[in-house]
Design an enzyme around this catalytic site. Structure first.
Site, PDB file in Angstrom:
ATOM      1  N   PRO A  85     -10.342   1.627  11.803  1.00  0.00           N
ATOM      2  CA  PRO A  85     -11.048   2.007  10.909  1.00  0.00           C
ATOM      3  C   PRO A  85     -13.077   2.919  11.221  1.00  0.00           C
ATOM      4  CG  PRO A  85     -10.896  -0.160  11.165  1.00  0.00           C
ATOM      5  CD  PRO A  85     -10.423   0.066  11.674  1.00  0.00           C
ATOM      6  N   ASN A  86     -13.230   3.978  11.035  1.00  0.00           N
ATOM      7  CA  ASN A  86     -14.604   4.473  11.114  1.00  0.00           C
ATOM      8  C   ASN A  86     -14.411   5.532  12.069  1.00  0.00           C
ATOM      9  OD1 ASN A  86     -15.683   3.026   8.165  1.00  0.00           O
ATOM     10  ND2 ASN A  86     -15.508   1.325  10.133  1.00  0.00           N
TER      11      ASN A  86
ATOM     12  N   ARG B 114     -21.485   9.186  12.781  1.00  0.00           N
ATOM     13  CA  ARG B 114     -21.288   7.515  13.010  1.00  0.00           C
ATOM     14  C   ARG B 114     -22.311   6.714  13.732  1.00  0.00           C
ATOM     15  NH1 ARG B 114     -16.454   3.518  14.865  1.00  0.00           N
ATOM     16  NH2 ARG B 114     -17.851   2.148  13.994  1.00  0.00           N
TER      17      ARG B 114
ATOM     18  N   TYR C  43     -21.580   6.215  19.595  1.00  0.00           N
ATOM     19  CA  TYR C  43     -20.717   6.819  19.610  1.00  0.00           C
ATOM     20  C   TYR C  43     -20.728   8.057  20.748  1.00  0.00           C
ATOM     21  CZ  TYR C  43     -19.522   2.487  16.940  1.00  0.00           C
ATOM     22  OH  TYR C  43     -18.653   0.962  17.123  1.00  0.00           O
TER      23      TYR C  43
ATOM     24  N   ASN D 219      -7.025   1.881  20.054  1.00  0.00           N
ATOM     25  CA  ASN D 219      -9.246   1.457  19.891  1.00  0.00           C
ATOM     26  C   ASN D 219      -9.048   0.872  18.084  1.00  0.00           C
ATOM     27  OD1 ASN D 219     -11.552   1.131  19.180  1.00  0.00           O
ATOM     28  ND2 ASN D 219     -12.106   2.497  20.197  1.00  0.00           N
TER      29      ASN D 219
ATOM     30  N   ALA E 220     -12.830  -2.457  14.646  1.00  0.00           N
ATOM     31  CA  ALA E 220     -13.532  -3.374  14.066  1.00  0.00           C
ATOM     32  C   ALA E 220     -11.754  -4.356  13.707  1.00  0.00           C
ATOM     33  CB  ALA E 220     -14.014  -3.162  12.763  1.00  0.00           C
TER      34      ALA E 220
ATOM     35  N   GLU F 191      -5.919  -1.120  25.553  1.00  0.00           N
ATOM     36  CA  GLU F 191      -7.122  -1.038  24.427  1.00  0.00           C
ATOM     37  C   GLU F 191      -7.995   0.041  25.253  1.00  0.00           C
ATOM     38  OE1 GLU F 191      -8.661  -4.891  24.589  1.00  0.00           O
ATOM     39  OE2 GLU F 191     -10.038  -5.360  22.827  1.00  0.00           O
TER      40      GLU F 191
ATOM     41  N   HIS G 138     -11.852   1.177  23.683  1.00  0.00           N
ATOM     42  CA  HIS G 138     -13.382   1.747  22.950  1.00  0.00           C
ATOM     43  C   HIS G 138     -14.521   2.132  24.375  1.00  0.00           C
ATOM     44  CE1 HIS G 138     -11.815  -2.260  21.363  1.00  0.00           C
ATOM     45  NE2 HIS G 138     -11.801  -3.089  21.968  1.00  0.00           N
TER      46      HIS G 138
ATOM     47  N   ARG H 188     -22.812  -5.572  23.464  1.00  0.00           N
ATOM     48  CA  ARG H 188     -22.776  -5.778  22.251  1.00  0.00           C
ATOM     49  C   ARG H 188     -22.916  -7.123  21.609  1.00  0.00           C
ATOM     50  NH1 ARG H 188     -20.472  -1.067  19.512  1.00  0.00           N
ATOM     51  NH2 ARG H 188     -22.148  -1.270  18.009  1.00  0.00           N
TER      52      ARG H 188
HETATM   53  C1  DQA Z   1     -15.860   0.165  18.963  1.00  0.00           C
HETATM   54  C2  DQA Z   1     -16.122  -0.983  18.539  1.00  0.00           C
HETATM   55  C3  DQA Z   1     -15.735  -2.014  17.476  1.00  0.00           C
HETATM   56  O1  DQA Z   1     -16.523  -2.996  18.121  1.00  0.00           O
HETATM   57  C4  DQA Z   1     -16.645  -1.047  16.552  1.00  0.00           C
HETATM   58  O2  DQA Z   1     -16.186  -2.049  15.306  1.00  0.00           O
HETATM   59  C5  DQA Z   1     -15.999   0.137  16.445  1.00  0.00           C
HETATM   60  C6  DQA Z   1     -15.625   1.247  17.533  1.00  0.00           C
HETATM   61  C7  DQA Z   1     -15.562   1.312  20.332  1.00  0.00           C
HETATM   62  O3  DQA Z   1     -14.614   2.563  20.224  1.00  0.00           O
HETATM   63  O4  DQA Z   1     -16.856   0.897  21.151  1.00  0.00           O
HETATM   64  O5  DQA Z   1     -15.457   0.608  15.087  1.00  0.00           O
HETATM   65  O6  DQA Z   1     -14.036  -0.367  18.467  1.00  0.00           O
END
Ligand code: DQA
Length: 145
Positions: free
Chosen positions: A9-10, A17, A22, A74, A77, A98, A100, A107
């Protein structure tokens, strides 16, 4: 070799964003870099993004039936909340890394919990878009070994 890249998501909002966290590059930029690197590595790649937990579970299950050899994930959230995504990954037993973009370990406390970390081949965090490419490289190297 067939790779699948899943973004949660997002992540479709990259570039818009929180660019201080990011970066300014967009989701389309990310996909272009992944597809380009897949060509360099000589592998096939499919990129998938969803804002919905169940859709990501469906995609992981589908990967089993379509012969995907490795997943770059990835979960965004859902990393910090989703037992369902972790269970789907266990169900299919496809090696995955995985990723990020940000350094989740530096964080908020809730971002330091990952439901998938212990079953991932590796976790790459805080390397921006380059983390996806490193994950692809890793999966290809393992597949060939
Ligand atoms: C994320 C880190 C997560 O905590 C966050 O909710 C994201 C992006 C990252 O790529 O840094 O949406 O996975």
């Amino acid at each position: 070799m067939k790779l699948l890249v899943i973004n949660g998501p997002n992540l479709n909002m990259l570039g818009i964003r929180e660019p201080d966290i990011y970066g300014k590059d967009t989701y389309a930029d990310l996909i272009a870099r992944i597809e380009n690197y897949a060509q360099t590595l000589g592998v096939t790649v499919e990129c998938y993004q969803s804002n919905h937990e169940g859709a990501i579970v469906d995609k992981i299950q589908e990967a089993y039936f379509t012969g995907v050899d490795g997943i770059v994930l990835n979960p965004a959230a859902y990393t910090h909340t989703s037992v369902a995504i972790a269970d789907a990954l266990k169900a299919v037993s496809i090696p995955f890394v995985e990723v990020h973009i940000s350094d989740v370990d530096k964080r908020e406390g809730f971002r330091q919990v990952s439901y998938v970390r212990e079953i991932a081949q590796r976790t790459i965090s805080g390397k921006g878009f380059a983390g996806y490419l490193e994950a692809m490289e890793l999966l290809v190297a393992e597949h060939e070994s």
